[in-house]
Design a protein around this motif. Structure first.
Motif, PDB file in Angstrom:
ATOM      1  N   ILE A 116      23.933  26.382 -17.359  1.00  0.00           N
ATOM      2  CA  ILE A 116      24.058  27.368 -16.274  1.00  0.00           C
ATOM      3  C   ILE A 116      22.925  27.184 -15.269  1.00  0.00           C
ATOM      4  O   ILE A 116      23.140  27.214 -14.053  1.00  0.00           O
ATOM      5  N   THR A 175      21.795  26.199 -25.168  1.00  0.00           N
ATOM      6  CA  THR A 175      22.422  25.032 -24.540  1.00  0.00           C
ATOM      7  C   THR A 175      23.284  25.446 -23.360  1.00  0.00           C
ATOM      8  O   THR A 175      23.220  24.843 -22.270  1.00  0.00           O
ATOM      9  N   ILE A 176      24.098  26.483 -23.567  1.00  0.00           N
ATOM     10  CA  ILE A 176      24.947  26.971 -22.470  1.00  0.00           C
ATOM     11  C   ILE A 176      24.085  27.492 -21.327  1.00  0.00           C
ATOM     12  O   ILE A 176      24.365  27.239 -20.150  1.00  0.00           O
ATOM     13  N   MET A 177      23.008  28.209 -21.681  1.00  0.00           N
ATOM     14  CA  MET A 177      22.094  28.730 -20.663  1.00  0.00           C
ATOM     15  C   MET A 177      21.489  27.580 -19.848  1.00  0.00           C
ATOM     16  O   MET A 177      21.360  27.669 -18.623  1.00  0.00           O
ATOM     17  N   GLN A 223      20.807  36.305 -19.006  1.00  0.00           N
ATOM     18  CA  GLN A 223      20.806  36.618 -20.439  1.00  0.00           C
ATOM     19  C   GLN A 223      22.048  37.397 -20.841  1.00  0.00           C
ATOM     20  O   GLN A 223      22.497  37.316 -21.981  1.00  0.00           O
ATOM     21  N   MET A 228      14.124  31.631 -23.976  1.00  0.00           N
ATOM     22  CA  MET A 228      15.051  30.807 -24.747  1.00  0.00           C
ATOM     23  C   MET A 228      14.336  29.823 -25.677  1.00  0.00           C
ATOM     24  O   MET A 228      14.976  29.173 -26.501  1.00  0.00           O
ATOM     25  N   LEU A 249      24.943  36.735 -19.687  1.00  0.00           N
ATOM     26  CA  LEU A 249      26.055  35.792 -19.734  1.00  0.00           C
ATOM     27  C   LEU A 249      26.180  35.133 -21.092  1.00  0.00           C
ATOM     28  O   LEU A 249      27.280  34.945 -21.612  1.00  0.00           O
ATOM     29  N   THR A 250      25.015  34.755 -21.686  1.00  0.00           N
ATOM     30  CA  THR A 250      25.047  34.059 -22.972  1.00  0.00           C
ATOM     31  C   THR A 250      23.671  34.117 -23.617  1.00  0.00           C
ATOM     32  O   THR A 250      22.652  34.245 -22.937  1.00  0.00           O
ATOM     33  N   SER A 251      23.670  33.999 -24.924  1.00  0.00           N
ATOM     34  CA  SER A 251      22.408  33.901 -25.653  1.00  0.00           C
ATOM     35  C   SER A 251      22.245  32.501 -26.256  1.00  0.00           C
ATOM     36  O   SER A 251      21.281  32.223 -26.958  1.00  0.00           O
ATOM     37  N   ASN A 252      23.217  31.634 -25.970  1.00  0.00           N
ATOM     38  CA  ASN A 252      23.174  30.259 -26.470  1.00  0.00           C
ATOM     39  C   ASN A 252      22.264  29.420 -25.571  1.00  0.00           C
ATOM     40  O   ASN A 252      22.540  29.269 -24.375  1.00  0.00           O
TER      41      ASN A 252
END
Length: 431
Positions: free
Chosen positions: A324, A319-321, A312, A356, A314-317
């Protein structure tokens, strides 16, 4: 010892033992046992957690789907599927390679085990492909890759396991796997057409003609086998029975048609078939039980919370999560067996999914397919070992031939991640 140091020791021990040839189940179990001893936890907990890891009604479905695969192999039912697939696509150039993929798709709808698919289809088709002029590395690689469709198209042992770990409907997961499974078969056939000039050099090319009569005749002959997926899916979707009960129906039905319709097995063979299925089940369940202990130790050390907080951060997006997570599972697949990955990490990933807001069916299928890639990646990909043995080639040759198919499976995951309806359309329509 701090939690972080113990986690590193846990994974370090497991990976070292796997690399020196210790079976995965023992590597996982011994690592977990060491952590329990260091933490001063009573060793009786090892037995308790091992039993708890397989003490589930949903998990009870696994032996029955394995039994269906055993009946398929011993009752020569696989040959019926191959014959039907040959009548459909055997007439095109490189037809035997396409037959390999299509037969695996049919087999996938019956057994749900990639290993059973690979051993059965491979033993039949790899020698024939080599004799017909296909490169031996390609023949082994396409068999390994097409076998990975097995746990995607329902029924799926891996999806049964995912459902038991997360509480997600197994029937919905089964339906969610139909679209990706068919798409993977199409992508593998497309790759075959692209590779054909390099891997197919027949001494004398025999051209077959497409005959509708052959298709109809082979369809009628193989229909009792082809109806097995319909029995499984319709009984679950219709609310008639659970995934476990559907497995019982499929196993009983496959035995009956082998005994009385095709007459390819006898009553004397039944104990041997049951013993084969029991051995395979024992291997799977033992790995599940040791992996359950490993997962419990990780939970005790707050590893899930650490992972969720790290990812979390690393990103809150969403799609990107998701990508990953896919990359994380892909890398794990190089070192750890898929069943162990499922048991150890799915509870962690499920927390991320809830945070998410992913659709649980969509996320479950994406995770399952991502884990399955590990079955065809070195150094621990079990399908590589099975098909290298069938084709009588070295692991180096096997690995050289498999990479294009690994790329295709990654492409499938990316497409499904970007187009969720490929997974969710059928479950939303029927459930």
């Amino acid at each position: 010892m701090s939690s972080t140091a113990l986690i590193l020791l846990l994974f370090g021990m497991m990976l070292v033992m796997i690399f020196i040839g210790v079976p995965v189940a023992f590597s996982v179990g011994i690592s977990a046992l060491t952590a329990l001893m260091i933490e001063g936890i009573p060793l009786s907990q090892l037995i308790t957690k091992m039993f708890g890891g397989v003490d589930s009604f949903t998990v009870l479905a696994i032996p029955f789907y394995i039994l269906v695969g055993s009946v398929m192999n011993n009752g020569d039912l696989t040959a019926k599927l191959v014959k039907f697939a040959d009548s459909l696509v055997g007439h095109v150039r490189g037809g035997l390679a396409h037959v390999n993929v299509l037969a695996s798709m049919f087999f996938a709808g019956i057994s749900g085990s990639s290993t059973a698919d690979s051993a059965s289809i491979g033993a039949m088709l790899v020698p024939s492909m080599v004799q017909e002029g296909y490169d031996v590395r390609f023949s082994a690689a396409i068999t390994a890759a097409s076998s990975s469709i097995g746990p995607i198209i329902p029924p799926s042992i891996m999806m049964v396991l995912y459902g038991s770990l997360t509480g997600v409907s197994v029937g919905s997961l089964f339906l969610g796997g139909i679209g990706p499974g068919i798409l993977l078969g199409v992508l593998q056939m497309g790759l075959t057409m692209f590779l054909l000039p390099k891997v197919f050099h027949p001494k004398e090319e025999v051209k077959k003609k497409f005959r509708l009569k052959n298709v109809w005749d082979s369809f009628l002959y193989s229909f009792p086998v082809l109806v097995i997926p319909l029995i499984i899916v319709s009984s679950i979707v219709g609310g008639i029975c659970t995934a476990t009960e559907a497995g019982v129906l499929a196993a009983a039905y496959s035995i009956l048609i082998s005994l009385f319709f095709y007459r390819t097995i006898t009553l004397k063979q039944i104990p041997g078939i049951l013993l084969d299925a029991a051995k395979s089940t024992g291997i799977v369940l033992f790995l599940m039980s040791t992996a359950a202990v490993f997962g419990n130790v990780l939970t005790l050390l707050h590893f899930p919370t650490m992972c969720v907080e790290f990812l979390q951060g690393l990103t809150s997006n969403p799609t990107i999560m998701l990508f990953i997570v896919i990359a994380f599972l892909f890398v794990l697949g190089f070192f750890i067996d898929g069943t162990a990955i499922m048991i150890m990490f799915v509870p962690v990933l499920e927390e991320i999914a809830m945070t998410m807001g992913y659709d649980p069916i969509f996320f479950g299928v994406i995770v399952t397919v991502s884990i399955l890639i590990g079955g065809i990646t070195p150094p621990v990909g079990v399908l590589l070992f099975v098909n290298a043995k069938i084709a009588k080639i070295s692991m180096d040759d096997m690995i050289k031939g498999i990479w294009p198919f690994v790329a295709v499976m990654l492409l499938l995951v990316v497409i499904c991640a970007l187009c969720p309806s490929i997974i969710t359309f059928i479950p939303n329509l029927l459930m």
